[in-house]
Design a protein around this motif. Structure first.
Motif, PDB file in Angstrom:
ATOM      1  N   GLY A  78      -8.971  -5.106 -25.856  1.00  0.00           N
ATOM      2  CA  GLY A  78     -10.320  -5.592 -26.089  1.00  0.00           C
ATOM      3  C   GLY A  78     -10.299  -6.963 -26.743  1.00  0.00           C
ATOM      4  N   VAL A  79     -11.460  -7.520 -26.914  1.00  0.00           N
ATOM      5  CA  VAL A  79     -11.576  -8.841 -27.537  1.00  0.00           C
ATOM      6  C   VAL A  79     -11.044  -8.803 -28.965  1.00  0.00           C
ATOM      7  CG1 VAL A  79     -13.201 -10.612 -28.329  1.00  0.00           C
ATOM      8  CG2 VAL A  79     -13.453  -9.605 -26.045  1.00  0.00           C
TER       9      VAL A  79
ATOM     10  N   ASN B  69     -14.926 -14.673 -32.207  1.00  0.00           N
ATOM     11  CA  ASN B  69     -15.836 -15.529 -31.433  1.00  0.00           C
ATOM     12  C   ASN B  69     -15.058 -16.550 -30.598  1.00  0.00           C
ATOM     13  OD1 ASN B  69     -15.137 -17.025 -33.725  1.00  0.00           O
ATOM     14  ND2 ASN B  69     -17.140 -18.024 -33.835  1.00  0.00           N
ATOM     15  N   SER B  70     -13.912 -16.998 -31.098  1.00  0.00           N
ATOM     16  CA  SER B  70     -13.076 -17.925 -30.323  1.00  0.00           C
ATOM     17  C   SER B  70     -12.507 -17.221 -29.093  1.00  0.00           C
ATOM     18  CB  SER B  70     -11.925 -18.464 -31.175  1.00  0.00           C
ATOM     19  OG  SER B  70     -12.425 -19.220 -32.244  1.00  0.00           O
ATOM     20  N   VAL B  71     -12.054 -15.986 -29.278  1.00  0.00           N
ATOM     21  CA  VAL B  71     -11.516 -15.221 -28.154  1.00  0.00           C
ATOM     22  C   VAL B  71     -12.626 -14.890 -27.165  1.00  0.00           C
ATOM     23  CG1 VAL B  71     -10.350 -13.078 -27.476  1.00  0.00           C
ATOM     24  CG2 VAL B  71      -9.556 -14.360 -29.468  1.00  0.00           C
ATOM     25  N   SER B  72     -13.813 -14.580 -27.655  1.00  0.00           N
ATOM     26  CA  SER B  72     -14.942 -14.324 -26.758  1.00  0.00           C
ATOM     27  C   SER B  72     -15.216 -15.525 -25.869  1.00  0.00           C
ATOM     28  CB  SER B  72     -16.204 -13.979 -27.553  1.00  0.00           C
ATOM     29  OG  SER B  72     -16.072 -12.726 -28.155  1.00  0.00           O
ATOM     30  N   THR B  73     -15.144 -16.706 -26.434  1.00  0.00           N
ATOM     31  CA  THR B  73     -15.343 -17.929 -25.653  1.00  0.00           C
ATOM     32  C   THR B  73     -14.239 -18.078 -24.607  1.00  0.00           C
ATOM     33  OG1 THR B  73     -16.451 -19.007 -27.501  1.00  0.00           O
ATOM     34  CG2 THR B  73     -15.543 -20.449 -25.799  1.00  0.00           C
ATOM     35  N   LEU B  74     -12.999 -17.823 -25.008  1.00  0.00           N
ATOM     36  CA  LEU B  74     -11.883 -17.885 -24.061  1.00  0.00           C
ATOM     37  C   LEU B  74     -12.064 -16.867 -22.936  1.00  0.00           C
ATOM     38  CD1 LEU B  74      -8.869 -18.202 -26.539  1.00  0.00           C
ATOM     39  CD2 LEU B  74      -9.693 -19.973 -24.972  1.00  0.00           C
ATOM     40  N   VAL B  75     -12.526 -15.678 -23.292  1.00  0.00           N
ATOM     41  CA  VAL B  75     -12.741 -14.625 -22.293  1.00  0.00           C
ATOM     42  C   VAL B  75     -13.814 -15.054 -21.298  1.00  0.00           C
ATOM     43  CG1 VAL B  75     -13.663 -12.287 -21.973  1.00  0.00           C
ATOM     44  CG2 VAL B  75     -11.890 -12.710 -23.694  1.00  0.00           C
ATOM     45  N   ARG B  76     -14.928 -15.575 -21.795  1.00  0.00           N
ATOM     46  CA  ARG B  76     -15.999 -16.019 -20.884  1.00  0.00           C
ATOM     47  C   ARG B  76     -15.482 -17.071 -19.906  1.00  0.00           C
ATOM     48  NH1 ARG B  76     -19.030 -15.449 -25.489  1.00  0.00           N
ATOM     49  NH2 ARG B  76     -18.986 -17.647 -26.018  1.00  0.00           N
ATOM     50  N   THR B  77     -14.696 -18.017 -20.421  1.00  0.00           N
ATOM     51  CA  THR B  77     -14.140 -19.062 -19.560  1.00  0.00           C
ATOM     52  C   THR B  77     -13.183 -18.467 -18.536  1.00  0.00           C
ATOM     53  OG1 THR B  77     -14.344 -20.672 -21.346  1.00  0.00           O
ATOM     54  CG2 THR B  77     -12.830 -21.221 -19.558  1.00  0.00           C
TER      55      THR B  77
ATOM     56  N   ARG C 243     -18.690   2.925 -24.484  1.00  0.00           N
ATOM     57  CA  ARG C 243     -19.366   2.088 -23.498  1.00  0.00           C
ATOM     58  C   ARG C 243     -19.828   0.744 -24.075  1.00  0.00           C
ATOM     59  NH1 ARG C 243     -18.221   3.470 -18.534  1.00  0.00           N
ATOM     60  NH2 ARG C 243     -20.195   2.816 -17.708  1.00  0.00           N
ATOM     61  N   ARG C 244     -19.884   0.625 -25.401  1.00  0.00           N
ATOM     62  CA  ARG C 244     -20.280  -0.651 -26.011  1.00  0.00           C
ATOM     63  C   ARG C 244     -19.124  -1.644 -26.009  1.00  0.00           C
ATOM     64  NH1 ARG C 244     -21.574   1.506 -31.631  1.00  0.00           N
ATOM     65  NH2 ARG C 244     -19.836   2.757 -30.951  1.00  0.00           N
ATOM     66  N   ALA C 245     -17.902  -1.129 -25.918  1.00  0.00           N
ATOM     67  CA  ALA C 245     -16.708  -1.983 -25.944  1.00  0.00           C
ATOM     68  C   ALA C 245     -16.280  -2.326 -24.519  1.00  0.00           C
ATOM     69  CB  ALA C 245     -15.577  -1.273 -26.675  1.00  0.00           C
ATOM     70  N   ALA C 246     -15.578  -3.424 -24.391  1.00  0.00           N
ATOM     71  CA  ALA C 246     -15.079  -3.849 -23.081  1.00  0.00           C
ATOM     72  C   ALA C 246     -13.563  -3.950 -23.123  1.00  0.00           C
ATOM     73  CB  ALA C 246     -15.685  -5.192 -22.708  1.00  0.00           C
ATOM     74  N   ARG C 247     -12.966  -3.704 -21.999  1.00  0.00           N
ATOM     75  CA  ARG C 247     -11.526  -3.835 -21.820  1.00  0.00           C
ATOM     76  C   ARG C 247     -11.274  -5.009 -20.881  1.00  0.00           C
ATOM     77  NH1 ARG C 247     -10.417  -2.492 -25.958  1.00  0.00           N
ATOM     78  NH2 ARG C 247     -11.276  -0.559 -26.712  1.00  0.00           N
ATOM     79  N   LEU C 248     -10.199  -5.724 -21.119  1.00  0.00           N
ATOM     80  CA  LEU C 248      -9.889  -6.911 -20.331  1.00  0.00           C
ATOM     81  C   LEU C 248      -8.712  -6.626 -19.397  1.00  0.00           C
ATOM     82  CD1 LEU C 248     -10.083  -9.489 -23.247  1.00  0.00           C
ATOM     83  CD2 LEU C 248     -11.873  -8.901 -21.593  1.00  0.00           C
ATOM     84  N   GLU C 249      -8.818  -7.130 -18.178  1.00  0.00           N
ATOM     85  CA  GLU C 249      -7.757  -6.978 -17.192  1.00  0.00           C
ATOM     86  C   GLU C 249      -7.585  -8.296 -16.445  1.00  0.00           C
ATOM     87  OE1 GLU C 249      -8.883  -3.814 -14.612  1.00  0.00           O
ATOM     88  OE2 GLU C 249      -8.901  -2.327 -16.220  1.00  0.00           O
ATOM     89  N   LEU C 250      -6.344  -8.604 -16.076  1.00  0.00           N
ATOM     90  CA  LEU C 250      -6.081  -9.794 -15.273  1.00  0.00           C
ATOM     91  C   LEU C 250      -6.521  -9.553 -13.840  1.00  0.00           C
ATOM     92  CD1 LEU C 250      -2.463 -10.879 -16.302  1.00  0.00           C
ATOM     93  CD2 LEU C 250      -4.629 -11.753 -17.158  1.00  0.00           C
ATOM     94  N   THR C 251      -6.987 -10.606 -13.201  1.00  0.00           N
ATOM     95  CA  THR C 251      -7.266 -10.545 -11.768  1.00  0.00           C
ATOM     96  C   THR C 251      -5.960 -10.776 -11.015  1.00  0.00           C
ATOM     97  OG1 THR C 251      -7.686 -12.913 -11.620  1.00  0.00           O
ATOM     98  CG2 THR C 251      -9.598 -11.477 -12.100  1.00  0.00           C
TER      99      THR C 251
END
Length: 158
Positions: free
Chosen positions: A53-54, A66-74, A90-98
């Motif tokens: 997660g973030v 907040n810095s990581v959130s910005t990186l994630v959005r980009t 469900r409030r949390a998000a998980r990150l995966e590479l494309t």
């Protein structure tokens, strides 16, 4: 100046310059626009820990959320990351590479290895031995730096 201060004064500029030179040559070989270093670090963190997660990525990268959130959005906008809901919360998000990010990181590692291999081929065998012997010590140095109390102004031992 102590021996260790003198060593640090020689070691750090060499390591930093080596990293920059390898990144520059690798970028030239890749032929694509460079990603910012923080973006690459985020992608590597997600690659190492799919579903992070973030907040977890922020801790791992020693950055503010907040810095990581910005990186994630980009990274999402660039097509390198996707965000999926955490099934446990469900409030949390998980990150995966494309797939594109996996391929870019794979190509980067291959190109970087080629750059370093080409440079190593120009060195004497004695230099190869010295560098091979230095890797474990550099890894222990990294661990020791991570263990330093950030509030210890002297940088002393724990």
């Amino acid at each position: 100046m102590t021996v260790t201060v003198g060593l640090a004064e020689g070691l750090m500029p060499a390591v930093i310059a080596l990293r920059r030179a390898v990144r520059r040559r690798t970028r030239e070989r890749m032929g694509v626009p460079a990603l910012p270093a923080a973006q690459v670090e985020l992608l590597r963190a997600v690659q190492d820990e799919p579903g992070i997660g973030v907040a977890g990525a922020a801790r791992r990268l020693h950055l503010a959320e907040n810095s990581v959130s910005t990186l994630v959005r980009t990274a999402i906008a660039d097509g390198h990351l996707r965000r999926t809901p955490d099934p446990a919360d469900r409030r949390a998000a998980r990150l995966e590479l494309t797939d594109a990010a996996h391929e870019r990181l794979r190509r980067w590692r291959a190109m970087r290895a080629g750059v370093v291999d080409a440079a190593l081929a120009r060195l004497d065998p004695a230099d190869h031995d010295a560098l091979a012997a230095a890797v474990p010590a550099l890894t222990r140095l990294l661990d020791a730096v991570e263990e330093i109390d950030p509030h210890d102004q002297e940088g002393g031992r724990p």
